[in-house]
Design a protein around this motif. Structure first.
Motif, short mmCIF file in Angstrom:
data_model
loop_
_atom_site.label_atom_id
_atom_site.label_comp_id
_atom_site.label_asym_id
_atom_site.label_seq_id
_atom_site.Cartn_x
_atom_site.Cartn_y
_atom_site.Cartn_z
N ASN A 49 0.77 -1.16 -0.05
CA ASN A 49 0.08 -0.05 0.06
C ASN A 49 0.85 1.28 0.06
O ASN A 49 0.28 2.23 -0.07
N GLN A 50 2.02 1.11 0.38
CA GLN A 50 2.94 2.22 0.26
C GLN A 50 3.85 2.55 -1.06
O GLN A 50 4.80 3.46 -1.17
N SER A 114 9.42 1.61 11.55
CA SER A 114 8.73 2.38 10.71
C SER A 114 7.48 3.37 11.53
O SER A 114 7.14 2.83 12.73
N ASP A 116 4.68 5.10 10.19
CA ASP A 116 3.16 5.21 10.01
C ASP A 116 2.15 4.36 10.49
O ASP A 116 2.65 3.30 11.17
N GLN A 118 -0.31 2.18 10.01
CA GLN A 118 -0.31 0.85 9.20
C GLN A 118 0.86 -0.14 9.83
O GLN A 118 0.58 -1.17 10.45
N SER A 119 1.99 0.69 9.87
CA SER A 119 3.42 -0.24 10.04
C SER A 119 3.28 -0.54 11.84
O SER A 119 3.71 -1.29 12.20
N ARG A 261 14.36 7.46 1.05
CA ARG A 261 12.88 6.72 1.06
C ARG A 261 13.18 5.24 1.75
O ARG A 261 12.28 4.72 2.25
N HIS A 302 8.20 13.03 9.37
CA HIS A 302 7.85 11.65 10.03
C HIS A 302 7.20 12.07 11.36
O HIS A 302 6.62 11.06 11.88
N ARG A 312 -2.91 10.83 5.73
CA ARG A 312 -3.45 11.05 4.13
C ARG A 312 -4.76 11.26 4.14
O ARG A 312 -5.09 11.90 2.96
N ASP A 386 2.18 9.73 -5.50
CA ASP A 386 2.55 8.65 -4.82
C ASP A 386 2.87 7.54 -5.93
O ASP A 386 3.64 6.41 -5.92
N CYS A 393 7.04 8.84 -0.27
CA CYS A 393 7.31 8.44 0.87
C CYS A 393 6.00 8.63 1.82
O CYS A 393 5.15 9.53 1.77
N PRO A 394 5.81 7.86 2.75
CA PRO A 394 4.45 7.70 3.41
C PRO A 394 4.25 8.93 4.43
O PRO A 394 3.00 9.30 4.75
#
Length: 502
Positions: A49-50, A114, A116, A118-119, A261, A302, A312, A386, A393-394
């Motif tokens: 997804n990234q 990471s 984000d 989700q991670s 990245r 970040h 997002r 993206d 980059c997320p």
């Protein structure tokens, strides 16, 4: 089943051997416990997804370079052939790790963090599984940032919302630790796990045809290329960075962002390389400090990502949830294809399509044009970047789009609207950037190249430019687009305060 205990080194967005804390920990543990290291990479849903088209291309090349580096550094245990030195999986990460631990003598797992959501959710679940179900040691490290997001706080103990005080706080902290060299040898396990796949099996190459020729002409993925690019930047470009970094016709920027990245180089290595250079060349201290502040901007992105609810999808400034965006697929497509009729915008979008990259000043110009003159949602720009940027980059992508859209942290006010003609005349004053990427205008005199619609008919004829035929007419009037954007901004404010007369 191998008798030696195994440390799993789970590579993610840290595709390098130098200054890799998780890898160093795995090698140290293996050497201290008569064990071995099993390097793995998992292309799970979170990682998928990234990725967009350009970053998939980069990832394939980077994984190939990493495997070669591991093979050259590895030492097989018990004189057996190590087979593949980097084992690839395309599956749910939690299931992959569970199978490895159930089928083999896995003693410990290391990875680099990471940030984000989700991670973080995935990693927390895997840590809980390793500790509570598998009775397995599991450790993660910081390899991606100079400072952890929870380390840099305001005086009130909260996260920063504005860059300048954030970066001042960073500079007051103890400096990042010096980077560590790559391990001299990696004791590879020789294990060949079931369900591992080959690099072609990941299906990362462009389909149905290879559109990435321009990407390969511009960039070389991999750790060695990242280090070479850093040295080239410091030795050849840095001296002009502070004065010329906003000029898209002058390549003085570092172009390290895609390497960062994918973690092919650590921010610590860049920090210390620049710091050493400042001490050796005091006269370049100002320009080096300016570049370090750009590294700080990446850091800030970040940190904002870590503390945000959903960077997002949700505007950081809640009032922008009520912003009256337009819906115009035709305008969006013209923007994506570099056919807006505004040369600096079109040059940037074409550079992006052909190289997977766009100069940062031009990113701001095309972003402002999309969300303000065209009044299209910044999420459309985010989705396109993206898919087409090699450095997508997320953190940096949604952070930057919210910034240009007025809804982000330390955002440019929405009413700050870049005029693409004035921006072109200021930062591409000779028109060379436009001539490179919009060749149908290359014969226009410099005085007209950023506003061809205003050129006299004889000038257009002499340059072979036919408005609306060889080059599009502007898709929006600049003043009309600006007025429309300001009206929308006022409508949002009125709706938010309940004073909308409608």
């Amino acid at each position: 089943m191998p008798h030696s205990p195994i440390a799993v080194m789970w590579f993610r967005n840290d595709l390098r051997l130098s200054d890799n804390p998780a890898l160093n920990a795995a090698v140290t543990w293996a050497n201290s416990n008569n064990g071995a290291v099993l390097p793995i990479y998992i292309l799970d849903d979170v990682m998928e997804n990234q990725l967009g088209g350009a970053t998939r291309w980069w990832l394939e090349k980077s994984l190939g370079a990493l495997e070669t580096a591991i093979t050259q550094t590895g030492a097989a245990m018990e004189k057996q052939s190590p087979g593949k030195s980097l084992h690839l999986f395309q599956d749910n990460a939690q299931q992959v790790i569970s199978r490895l631990c159930n089928d083999h003598n896995i003693a410990v797992i290391f990875w680099n963090r990471s940030y984000d959501p989700q991670s973080l959710h995935r990693d927390t679940a895997i840590k809980n599984q390793c500790r509570d179900v598998l009775d397995l040691r599991c450790e993660s490290f910081n390899s991606h940032l100079l400072f952890e997001p929870w380390e840099v706080k305001t005086g009130a103990g909260t996260s920063f919302k504005v860059f300048s005080p954030f970066w001042r706080a960073c500079l007051k902290m103890p400096p990042p630790l010096p980077p560590k060299p790559a391990p001299k040898a990696i004791p590879l396990s020789g294990l060949v796990p079931e369900n591992a796949v080959s690099l072609p099996d990941l299906d990362l190459s462009p389909k149905p045809f290879d559109w990435a020729t321009g990407l390969a002409d511009r960039f070389t993925p991999g750790e060695q290329a990242a280090r070479d690019q850093l040295h080239y930047f410091i030795n050849d470009r840095l001296v002009d960075y502070a004065d010329l970094r906003d000029r898209p016709d002058r390549r003085v920027t570092s172009e390290l962002s895609p390497h960062l990245r994918f973690g092919e180089i650590s921010p610590r290595e860049i920090w210390h390389a620049l710091t050493r250079h400042m001490h050796a060349q005091p006269g370049q201290g100002k320009t080096a400090s300016k570049f370090l502040s750009e590294l700080g901007w990446r850091e800030f992105a970040h940190h904002v990502l870590f503390h945000a609810d959903d960077l997002r999808r949700k505007p950081l400034q809640a009032q922008f949830a009520h912003f009256p965006w337009r819906n115009s697929p035709a305008d969006l497509q013209a923007w994506q294809r570099g056919q807006t009729g505004y040369p600096i915008v079109d040059a940037g979008m074409r550079e992006l399509w052909h190289t997977g990259y766009m100069h940062n000043r031009v990113r701001m110009i095309v972003g402002s044009f999309l969300v303000k003159h065209l009044l299209l949602h910044w999420q459309h720009g985010l989705a396109w970047f993206d898919d087409t940027l090699v450095d997508a980059c997320p953190a940096a992508d949604p952070f930057s789009w919210q910034w240009i859209g007025g809804s982000g942290a330390d955002a440019a006010p929405y009413f700050r609207i870049f005029n693409p003609v004035l921006q072109g005349e200021k930062f591409d004053s000779d028109g060379n950037y436009v001539r490179q990427w919009v060749p149908e205008l290359r014969d226009l005199p410099t005085a007209h190249i950023h506003k061809p619609w205003a050129a006299p008919p004889l000038i257009l004829q002499g340059a072979g430019v036919k408005p609306g035929q060889t080059y599009p007419e502007p898709i929006v009037d600049l003043k009309g687009g600006r007025d429309r954007a300001m009206d929308a901004y006022r409508d949002m404010k009125a709706t938010r305060t309940g004073n909308n007369p409608g």
